[in-house]
Motif scaffolding. Structure first.
Motif, PDB file in Angstrom:
ATOM      1  N   GLY A 150       0.838  -1.196   0.000  1.00 38.28           N
ATOM      2  CA  GLY A 150       0.000   0.000   0.000  1.00 38.28           C
ATOM      3  C   GLY A 150       0.867   1.238   0.000  1.00 38.28           C
ATOM      4  O   GLY A 150       2.086   1.178   0.098  1.00 38.28           O
ATOM      5  N   SER A 151       0.244   2.384  -0.126  1.00 39.46           N
ATOM      6  CA  SER A 151       1.003   3.636  -0.166  1.00 39.46           C
ATOM      7  C   SER A 151       1.667   3.902   1.174  1.00 39.46           C
ATOM      8  O   SER A 151       1.139   3.550   2.222  1.00 39.46           O
ATOM      9  N   TRP A 152       2.849   4.518   1.107  1.00 39.77           N
ATOM     10  CA  TRP A 152       3.575   4.795   2.339  1.00 39.77           C
ATOM     11  C   TRP A 152       3.007   6.024   3.041  1.00 39.77           C
ATOM     12  O   TRP A 152       2.446   6.919   2.418  1.00 39.77           O
ATOM     13  N   GLN A 153       3.155   6.020   4.332  1.00 38.22           N
ATOM     14  CA  GLN A 153       2.751   7.151   5.157  1.00 38.22           C
ATOM     15  C   GLN A 153       4.019   7.829   5.678  1.00 38.22           C
ATOM     16  O   GLN A 153       4.819   7.190   6.365  1.00 38.22           O
ATOM     17  N   TRP A 154       4.170   9.115   5.363  1.00 40.28           N
ATOM     18  CA  TRP A 154       5.386   9.799   5.801  1.00 40.28           C
ATOM     19  C   TRP A 154       5.465   9.895   7.324  1.00 40.28           C
ATOM     20  O   TRP A 154       6.550  10.005   7.883  1.00 40.28           O
ATOM     21  N   SER A 155       4.331   9.805   7.968  1.00 37.82           N
ATOM     22  CA  SER A 155       4.347   9.832   9.444  1.00 37.82           C
ATOM     23  C   SER A 155       5.080   8.621  10.017  1.00 37.82           C
ATOM     24  O   SER A 155       5.516   8.633  11.169  1.00 37.82           O
ATOM     25  N   GLU A 156       5.220   7.545   9.197  1.00 38.43           N
ATOM     26  CA  GLU A 156       5.927   6.339   9.647  1.00 38.43           C
ATOM     27  C   GLU A 156       7.445   6.460   9.473  1.00 38.43           C
ATOM     28  O   GLU A 156       8.199   5.648  10.021  1.00 38.43           O
ATOM     29  N   PHE A 157       7.880   7.443   8.703  1.00 35.05           N
ATOM     30  CA  PHE A 157       9.310   7.562   8.373  1.00 35.05           C
ATOM     31  C   PHE A 157      10.201   7.588   9.619  1.00 35.05           C
ATOM     32  O   PHE A 157      11.184   6.843   9.697  1.00 35.05           O
ATOM     33  N   PRO A 158       9.888   8.394  10.653  1.00 34.85           N
ATOM     34  CA  PRO A 158      10.766   8.423  11.830  1.00 34.85           C
ATOM     35  C   PRO A 158      10.795   7.122  12.624  1.00 34.85           C
ATOM     36  O   PRO A 158      11.730   6.891  13.403  1.00 34.85           O
ATOM     37  N   SER A 159       9.793   6.275  12.425  1.00 34.70           N
ATOM     38  CA  SER A 159       9.827   4.974  13.110  1.00 34.70           C
ATOM     39  C   SER A 159      10.691   3.967  12.360  1.00 34.70           C
ATOM     40  O   SER A 159      11.026   2.901  12.897  1.00 34.70           O
TER      41      SER A 159
ATOM     42  N   LEU B 200       5.442  17.346   0.278  1.00 30.57           N
ATOM     43  CA  LEU B 200       4.865  17.591   1.603  1.00 30.57           C
ATOM     44  C   LEU B 200       4.818  19.090   1.877  1.00 30.57           C
ATOM     45  O   LEU B 200       5.645  19.859   1.377  1.00 30.57           O
ATOM     46  N   GLY B 201       3.855  19.494   2.701  1.00 29.03           N
ATOM     47  CA  GLY B 201       3.822  20.869   3.167  1.00 29.03           C
ATOM     48  C   GLY B 201       4.840  21.081   4.270  1.00 29.03           C
ATOM     49  O   GLY B 201       5.415  20.127   4.813  1.00 29.03           O
ATOM     50  N   TRP B 202       5.052  22.353   4.656  1.00 32.32           N
ATOM     51  CA  TRP B 202       6.065  22.656   5.663  1.00 32.32           C
ATOM     52  C   TRP B 202       5.810  21.918   6.974  1.00 32.32           C
ATOM     53  O   TRP B 202       6.709  21.291   7.523  1.00 32.32           O
ATOM     54  N   ASP B 203       4.603  22.003   7.472  1.00 29.12           N
ATOM     55  CA  ASP B 203       4.331  21.446   8.802  1.00 29.12           C
ATOM     56  C   ASP B 203       4.571  19.942   8.842  1.00 29.12           C
ATOM     57  O   ASP B 203       5.159  19.422   9.807  1.00 29.12           O
ATOM     58  N   GLU B 204       4.139  19.232   7.801  1.00 30.81           N
ATOM     59  CA  GLU B 204       4.342  17.785   7.778  1.00 30.81           C
ATOM     60  C   GLU B 204       5.826  17.443   7.624  1.00 30.81           C
ATOM     61  O   GLU B 204       6.344  16.556   8.305  1.00 30.81           O
ATOM     62  N   ALA B 205       6.522  18.178   6.747  1.00 32.47           N
ATOM     63  CA  ALA B 205       7.961  17.929   6.559  1.00 32.47           C
ATOM     64  C   ALA B 205       8.734  18.227   7.841  1.00 32.47           C
ATOM     65  O   ALA B 205       9.660  17.488   8.213  1.00 32.47           O
ATOM     66  N   TRP B 206       8.367  19.303   8.533  1.00 33.36           N
ATOM     67  CA  TRP B 206       9.048  19.665   9.787  1.00 33.36           C
ATOM     68  C   TRP B 206       8.800  18.613  10.858  1.00 33.36           C
ATOM     69  O   TRP B 206       9.701  18.248  11.613  1.00 33.36           O
ATOM     70  N   ASP B 207       7.569  18.100  10.913  1.00 34.70           N
ATOM     71  CA  ASP B 207       7.248  17.055  11.892  1.00 34.70           C
ATOM     72  C   ASP B 207       8.095  15.814  11.635  1.00 34.70           C
ATOM     73  O   ASP B 207       8.659  15.226  12.575  1.00 34.70           O
ATOM     74  N   VAL B 208       8.196  15.398  10.375  1.00 33.09           N
ATOM     75  CA  VAL B 208       9.001  14.219  10.037  1.00 33.09           C
ATOM     76  C   VAL B 208      10.477  14.468  10.363  1.00 33.09           C
ATOM     77  O   VAL B 208      11.152  13.613  10.957  1.00 33.09           O
TER      78      VAL B 208
END
Length: 532
Positions: free
Chosen positions: A14-23, A51-59
Motif C-alpha cells: 500500500g502507499s507509504w505514510q510519511w508519518s511512519e518515516f521516523p519509526s 509535503l507541506g512545511w508542517d508535515e515535513a518539519w514534523d518528520v
C-alpha cells in the motif's frame, strides 16, 4: 538513499505514510559537521515528495538527533551566510524559515527569553559583512534529542552552553557516555592479558559482556594472578620497547615506568604541562648525587599525537618534546632514570602497540574542556593507571575503578571561571617549580630555538595568547605532587599490580556495546533483533 529505501520497502504494502518515516529511520548528527542533513531532508520532503512545511518539519524533527562532542568553538561551527547563499540557495531559504519560526515561537511562548534571542537564533546577522549560520543552534532547534558524551560534559551543556534551550525543551537533553570496543582494545591488541582474564573468569563471555570484568575484583590480591598479570604487562612493554627502537632508534628500558600521553596536540589537553613536568624532573635528577638518583623511580615518558597544520603553539609543543628528548636521552648521568620520547606518526595501529604496554597514562586536560575522551577508557581497560583531572569521562572512570586507584590533581570544572577571573585580576602566584621549569627552557638547555612565544602563553594576566587560559600554572603544583605519589606507588609492585587489576575490573561500563544499546533504546527507539 534513505528515502529511496523507505519507499522501496513499502512497495506492495500500500502507499507509504510519511508519518511512519521516523519509526523506520534515525539520523544521528555527530557534532555540527553533518548539519546540512536538516535542510536537505526538509528540501527533499517538500520539493521532491510534495509535503507541506508542517508535515515535513514534523518528520524531520522526529528523525534527527544531535550529539555534541565538545564545547570548544571549533566544533560549534559557524558557516558564512553569504557563501551558503551562493552555493545552496534553497537550503538557506529553508534555514531562514526554520529560524523565523523559532523566533516567533519564543516571542509567543517565552517572552522572558526575548533579550537572549540574539544568541539563541540560528542566523547571526549582527555583523552584516560577516553574517553566519550557527550550525549548533540549528541542530538543537531541530533535533528531538540532544546528548553529550560524558556525564560532566552533558551537565555543562545543560548548565552553560545550551542552558536557555533547556528551559524551552527540558526533556530534550540526555547523556550518553562514550564507550570503546573490547574486541579491538583488549582482546586483539593484548592477547596475553586477554587470556589471563578468560582463565580467571573461566569464560570469554567478557568480550561481549564487559560487565563480567567486575569479578576480577575477587582476585585482585591473589599472588598468582598478580604474577601472571605482571608477566603479560612485561611482554607488552617489551613489544613496545622493540617498536620504539625500530621507529626512533632509541633504546628504552622495559623495567622503567612507561608513562604515556597520546592524543591530538592541543593546548587544552596540556601536553605542555607534561613536558614541563619532565623538564623539572630532569633538572632535579641532574642536581642529585648518583646515590640519590639510584633511589628514584626510573621513567620513560612517551608523548604522541598530531598537531593541526596551522596550530603554531601545538607545533611548538611537538618541537619542545623532541628537543627535550634529544638532550635527556643522550645525558649519561640521567638517561638510566629518565627518557623522553616523541612517538612519530601516531595513529590507531600505533595505539594498539602503545596502550597495552602502558602503565601510567596522562589525561590532564583543563577541567570542563574535554567532552569525554576515549583513550582514557582504552588505557584503563588495559590495566594502566591514570593521572588526571576531573574532566570528561575521567570522572566516571574514577568512580568505577575506585578513587584510590586514580592519581587525581587540578582544579575542578566549576572552579575554572573564577580562577581565570583571579588571573585577570593579578591574583595568581606561580609555584617555584613552575617558574624553574620555564627558566630552564629559556636558559638554552634544550637548544637555541626561541620558545618565548610558547612560554608567553603562560605569562601575563590578560591579552590574546597570554594569561594561561588553560591553567597550566595553577594546576602544575598539584600535578607534580600527584606525580610524586606515582613514583612512590610504583616502588610497591604488589600494590601497583592490584591497582592495575582493579582498573581493568572497573572498566565494564565503558564498552561501546553499552553506549550503542543506550542510543538504541533511549534515542532511536529500536529494539534488539536477536539472531536465531
Amino acid at each position: 538513499d534513505i528515502i529511496f529505501r523507505f519507499k522501496e520497502r513499502r512497495d506492495g504494502k500500500g502507499s507509504w505514510q510519511w508519518s511512519e518515516f521516523p519509526s523506520k529511520v534515525a539520523v544521528q548528527l555527530n557534532d555540527t559537521h553533518p548539519t546540512l542533513a536538516i535542510p536537505e531532508l526538509m528540501r527533499l520532503l517538500m520539493d521532491e515528495e510534495g509535503l507541506g512545511w508542517d508535515e515535513a518539519w514534523d518528520v524531520t524533527t522526529r528523525t534527527i538527533a544531535y550529539t555534541n562532542h565538545t564545547v570548544l568553538p571549533e566544533a560549534l561551527e559557524k558557516w558564512s551566510l553569504e557563501v551558503m547563499r551562493k552555493l545552496l540557495p534553497r537550503h538557506i531559504e529553508i534555514i531562514e524559515e526554520i529560524d523565523k519560526r523559532f523566533v516567533a515561537m519564543v516571542h509567543s511562548t517565552r517572552p522572558d527569553l526575548e533579550s537572549k534571542l540574539p544568541g539563541l537564533c540560528i542566523l547571526d546577522t549582527s555583523n552584516p559583512q560577516k553574517s553566519v549560520v550557527r550550525m549548533a543552534n540549528l541542530c538543537v532547534v531541530t533535533a528531538h534529542t540532544v546528548n553529550g558524551v560524558a556525564q560532566l560534559h552533558s551537565d555543562i551543556l545543560k548548565a552553560e552552553l545550551f542552558v536557555d534551550y533547556v528551559s524551552i525543551w527540558p526533556t530534550k537533553f540526555q547523556n550518553k557516555t562514550n564507550g570503546i570496543t573490547p574486541r579491538r582494545w583488549l582482546r586483539y591488541c593484548s592477547p596475553e592479558l586477554s587470556s589471563i582474564i578468560t582463565k580467571w573468569l573461566k569464560t570469554d563471555g567478557w568480550v561481549t559482556n564487559l560487565d563480567l570484568l567486575t569479578k576480577l575484583r575477587e582476585f585482585a590480591d591473589n599472588e598468582d594472578l598478580q604474577a601472571e598479570w605482571a608477566s603479560a604487562k612485561m611482554a607488552n612493554k617489551k613489544r613496545l620497547a622493540h617498536y620504539i627502537l625500530q621507529v626512533t632508534g632509541l633504546s628504552i628500558d622495559p623495567n622503567s615506568l612507561f608513562d604515556i600521553q597520546v592524543k591530538r596536540i592541543h593546548e587544552y589537553k596540556r601536553q605542555l604541562m607534561n613536558i614541563l613536568g619532565a623538564i623539572y624532573r630532569y633538572k632535579k635528577l641532574k642536581e642529585m648525587s648518583p646515590d640519590e638518583r639510584a633511589k628514584t623511580t626510573p621513567r620513560t615518558i612517551m608523548i604522541g599525537g598530531k598537531a593541526f597544520a596551522t596550530y603554531t603553539n601545538a607545533k611548538r609543543i611537538v618541537k619542545l618534546v623532541n628537543d627535550v628528548g634529544a638532550v635527556v636521552n643522550t645525558d649519561p648521568a640521567v638517561n638510566n632514570y629518565l627518557k623522553v620520547v616523541f612517538v612519530p606518526n601516531y595513529n590507531v595501529s600505533v595505539a594498539e602497540m602503545l596502550i597495552p604496554g602502558s602503565e601510567l597514562s596522562q589525561h590532564i586536560s583543563t577541567a570542563g574542556m574535554e567532552a569525554s575522551g576515549t583513550s582514557n577508557m582504552k588505557f584503563a581497560l588495559n590495566g594502566c593507571l591514570i593521572i588526571g583531572t576531573l574532566d570528561g569521562a575521567n570522572v566516571e572512570i574514577r568512580e568505577e575503578i575506585g578513587k584510590e586507584n586514580f592519581f587525581l590533581f587540578g582544579a575542578e570544572a566549576d572552579e575554572v571561571p573564577k580562577l581565570r577571573k583571579d588571573r585577570e585580576n593579578g591574583l595568581f602566584k606561580p609555584d617555584p617549580r613552575f617558574e624553574e621549569a620555564k627558566q630552564f627552557i629559556r636558559s638554552g638547555a634544550f637548544g637555541t630555538y626561541d620558545y618565548n612565544p610558547l612560554l608567553d602563553s603562560l605569562e601575563g594576566n590578560t591579552g590574546y595568547g597570554r594569561g594561561d587560559y588553560f591553567l597550566v600554572g595553577h594546576d602544575f603544583p598539584s600535578y607534580m605532587d600527584a606525580q610524586a605519589k606515582v613514583d612512590e606507588a610504583y616502588k610497591d609492585q604488589k600494590k601497583w599490580l592490584k591497582m592495575s587489576i582493579l582498573s581493568t575490573a572497573g572498566s565494564g561500563k565503558f564498552s561501546s556495546d553499552r553506549t550503542i544499546a543506550q542510543y538504541a533504546k533511549e534515542i532511536w527507539n529500536i529494539e534488539d533483533c536477536i539472531v536465531p
